[in-house]
Design a protein around this motif. Structure first.
Motif, PDB file in Angstrom:
ATOM      1  N   MET A 135       0.853  -1.177   0.000  1.00  0.00           N
ATOM      2  CA  MET A 135       0.000   0.000   0.000  1.00  0.00           C
ATOM      3  C   MET A 135       0.894   1.233   0.000  1.00  0.00           C
ATOM      4  O   MET A 135       1.740   1.397   0.872  1.00  0.00           O
ATOM      5  N   THR A 136       0.698   2.081  -0.985  1.00  0.00           N
ATOM      6  CA  THR A 136       1.473   3.313  -1.078  1.00  0.00           C
ATOM      7  C   THR A 136       0.945   4.327  -0.084  1.00  0.00           C
ATOM      8  O   THR A 136      -0.229   4.693  -0.114  1.00  0.00           O
ATOM      9  N   LEU A 137       1.807   4.784   0.797  1.00  0.00           N
ATOM     10  CA  LEU A 137       1.477   5.856   1.735  1.00  0.00           C
ATOM     11  C   LEU A 137       2.352   7.047   1.386  1.00  0.00           C
ATOM     12  O   LEU A 137       3.555   6.898   1.172  1.00  0.00           O
ATOM     13  N   LEU A 138       1.741   8.215   1.324  1.00  0.00           N
ATOM     14  CA  LEU A 138       2.470   9.449   1.052  1.00  0.00           C
ATOM     15  C   LEU A 138       2.283  10.360   2.256  1.00  0.00           C
ATOM     16  O   LEU A 138       1.159  10.562   2.721  1.00  0.00           O
ATOM     17  N   TYR A 139       3.393  10.922   2.742  1.00  0.00           N
ATOM     18  CA  TYR A 139       3.340  11.737   3.951  1.00  0.00           C
ATOM     19  C   TYR A 139       3.613  13.191   3.620  1.00  0.00           C
ATOM     20  O   TYR A 139       4.659  13.525   3.064  1.00  0.00           O
ATOM     21  N   GLY A 140       2.655  14.039   3.963  1.00  0.00           N
ATOM     22  CA  GLY A 140       2.842  15.470   3.849  1.00  0.00           C
ATOM     23  C   GLY A 140       3.226  16.023   5.205  1.00  0.00           C
ATOM     24  O   GLY A 140       3.572  15.281   6.125  1.00  0.00           O
ATOM     25  N   THR A 141       3.138  17.325   5.332  1.00  0.00           N
ATOM     26  CA  THR A 141       3.443  17.975   6.607  1.00  0.00           C
ATOM     27  C   THR A 141       2.352  17.701   7.633  1.00  0.00           C
ATOM     28  O   THR A 141       2.641  17.421   8.805  1.00  0.00           O
ATOM     29  N   THR A 142       1.089  17.778   7.201  1.00  0.00           N
ATOM     30  CA  THR A 142      -0.037  17.605   8.122  1.00  0.00           C
ATOM     31  C   THR A 142      -0.975  16.479   7.728  1.00  0.00           C
ATOM     32  O   THR A 142      -1.844  16.122   8.515  1.00  0.00           O
ATOM     33  N   VAL A 143      -0.840  15.939   6.527  1.00  0.00           N
ATOM     34  CA  VAL A 143      -1.735  14.883   6.059  1.00  0.00           C
ATOM     35  C   VAL A 143      -0.942  13.650   5.645  1.00  0.00           C
ATOM     36  O   VAL A 143       0.243  13.731   5.340  1.00  0.00           O
ATOM     37  N   THR A 144      -1.639  12.536   5.673  1.00  0.00           N
ATOM     38  CA  THR A 144      -1.144  11.294   5.093  1.00  0.00           C
ATOM     39  C   THR A 144      -2.108  10.933   3.973  1.00  0.00           C
ATOM     40  O   THR A 144      -3.331  11.056   4.136  1.00  0.00           O
ATOM     41  N   LEU A 145      -1.564  10.512   2.844  1.00  0.00           N
ATOM     42  CA  LEU A 145      -2.378  10.044   1.727  1.00  0.00           C
ATOM     43  C   LEU A 145      -2.216   8.534   1.640  1.00  0.00           C
ATOM     44  O   LEU A 145      -1.093   8.028   1.634  1.00  0.00           O
ATOM     45  N   ARG A 146      -3.345   7.837   1.596  1.00  0.00           N
ATOM     46  CA  ARG A 146      -3.323   6.385   1.439  1.00  0.00           C
ATOM     47  C   ARG A 146      -4.419   6.001   0.454  1.00  0.00           C
ATOM     48  O   ARG A 146      -5.403   6.729   0.298  1.00  0.00           O
ATOM     49  N   PRO A 147      -4.256   4.886  -0.242  1.00  0.00           N
ATOM     50  CA  PRO A 147      -5.277   4.497  -1.215  1.00  0.00           C
ATOM     51  C   PRO A 147      -6.673   4.420  -0.583  1.00  0.00           C
ATOM     52  O   PRO A 147      -6.827   3.996   0.570  1.00  0.00           O
ATOM     53  N   VAL A 148      -7.663   4.853  -1.341  1.00  0.00           N
ATOM     54  CA  VAL A 148      -9.058   4.751  -0.906  1.00  0.00           C
ATOM     55  C   VAL A 148      -9.425   3.271  -0.844  1.00  0.00           C
ATOM     56  O   VAL A 148      -9.094   2.500  -1.749  1.00  0.00           O
ATOM     57  N   VAL A 149     -10.119   2.894   0.233  1.00  0.00           N
ATOM     58  CA  VAL A 149     -10.584   1.515   0.408  1.00  0.00           C
ATOM     59  C   VAL A 149     -12.098   1.522   0.602  1.00  0.00           C
ATOM     60  O   VAL A 149     -12.713   2.565   0.827  1.00  0.00           O
ATOM     61  N   GLU A 150     -12.656   0.351   0.500  1.00  0.00           N
ATOM     62  CA  GLU A 150     -14.112   0.172   0.621  1.00  0.00           C
ATOM     63  C   GLU A 150     -14.672   0.854   1.872  1.00  0.00           C
ATOM     64  O   GLU A 150     -15.733   1.475   1.830  1.00  0.00           O
ATOM     65  N   ASP A 151     -13.970   0.754   2.983  1.00  0.00           N
ATOM     66  CA  ASP A 151     -14.446   1.344   4.239  1.00  0.00           C
ATOM     67  C   ASP A 151     -14.520   2.866   4.199  1.00  0.00           C
ATOM     68  O   ASP A 151     -15.125   3.474   5.084  1.00  0.00           O
ATOM     69  N   ASP A 152     -13.911   3.508   3.199  1.00  0.00           N
ATOM     70  CA  ASP A 152     -13.938   4.973   3.081  1.00  0.00           C
ATOM     71  C   ASP A 152     -15.175   5.486   2.362  1.00  0.00           C
ATOM     72  O   ASP A 152     -15.460   6.690   2.407  1.00  0.00           O
ATOM     73  N   ILE A 153     -15.914   4.615   1.698  1.00  0.00           N
ATOM     74  CA  ILE A 153     -17.005   5.072   0.825  1.00  0.00           C
ATOM     75  C   ILE A 153     -18.048   5.874   1.584  1.00  0.00           C
ATOM     76  O   ILE A 153     -18.469   6.943   1.132  1.00  0.00           O
ATOM     77  N   GLU A 154     -18.473   5.399   2.741  1.00  0.00           N
ATOM     78  CA  GLU A 154     -19.506   6.119   3.507  1.00  0.00           C
ATOM     79  C   GLU A 154     -19.018   7.517   3.894  1.00  0.00           C
ATOM     80  O   GLU A 154     -19.742   8.503   3.735  1.00  0.00           O
ATOM     81  N   ARG A 155     -17.796   7.617   4.368  1.00  0.00           N
ATOM     82  CA  ARG A 155     -17.250   8.925   4.776  1.00  0.00           C
ATOM     83  C   ARG A 155     -17.100   9.852   3.582  1.00  0.00           C
ATOM     84  O   ARG A 155     -17.437  11.038   3.656  1.00  0.00           O
TER      85      ARG A 155
END
Length: 168
Positions: A1-21
Motif C-alpha cells: 500500500m502506497t502511503l504518502l506523507y505530507g506535513t499535516t496529512v497522510t495520503l493512502r489508497p481509498v478503500v471500501e471502508d472509506d465510501i460512507e465517509r
C-alpha cells in the motif's frame, strides 16, 4: 500500500471502508456545488473499481477528511498527470488541501517522473484556485462550458498547470 506523507496529512489508497465517509463529504453543500451528483455507488465505481484514476484518502488526525486523485497520460509525447481534490468543509482553511495537493504533486514529479501536472477547477472556485497557486500551479486559460454544475448548467473551468520547476 502506497502511503504518502505530507506535513499535516497522510495520503493512502481509498478503500471500501472509506465510501460512507467520502459520500458524506461529497454531499456537504460546500463540496457538492463543485462535485455534484455523487452517491456511494458512483464513488465505488470511480474511486475503487475505476482503472483511470488512482485515488488517495486524505487523512488528518486519524480522520478521513477528503480525497485527492490523479490520472496519468502515458503517451510518450504527451506524458503528464492531472489532479483533483475535495475536502470536508470542516477542515477548510487549515492548509490541508495545499498539503495534500503538494504531497501528491511531489510524488507524481519525483517518484513517477512527470514533468507537468494539470488541474481544472471551476472558474468560480476561488478557494481551490488559491490553494493550487500556493503549490505552484499557474493559470493557462479558461475552458468555456467545460462541465455541468450542481444545477446542471454548463460552467467554465480554469485550466492550470505546474511544471517541475514551479513546484513550491
Amino acid at each position: 500500500m502506497t502511503l504518502l506523507y505530507g506535513t499535516t496529512v497522510t495520503l493512502r489508497p481509498v478503500v471500501e471502508d472509506d465510501i460512507e465517509r467520502l459520500t458524506q463529504i461529497l454531499n456537504e453543500p460546500e463540496v457538492a456545488q463543485w462535485w455534484p451528483r455523487y452517491d456511494s455507488k458512483r464513488i465505488h465505481q470511480e474511486l475503487i473499481e475505476g482503472s483511470h484514476v488512482a485515488a488517495f484518502a486524505v487523512v488528518a488526525e486519524d480522520d478521513v477528511v477528503g480525497c485527492v486523485q490523479y490520472h496519468e497520460e502515458t503517451a510518450r509525447d504527451y506524458r503528464h498527470a492531472t489532479i483533483d481534490v475535495f475536502l470536508d468543509p470542516a477542515w477548510h482553511g487549515k492548509g490541508l488541501g495545499t498539503d495534500a495537493v503538494r504531497t501528491l504533486a511531489r510524488h507524481l514529479i519525483y517518484d513517477k517522473g512527470h514533468h507537468r501536472l494539470a488541474i481544472d477547477p471551476a472558474v468560480a472556485n476561488e478557494k481551490a484556485i488559491r490553494t493550487y497557486r500556493r503549490v505552484g500551479f499557474q493559470p493557462v486559460g479558461v475552458m468555456r462550458e467545460y462541465e455541468r454544475n450542481s444545477n446542471g448548467e454548463w460552467q467554465g473551468g480554469l485550466l492550470m498547470d505546474l511544471l517541475k520547476r514551479d513546484l513550491h
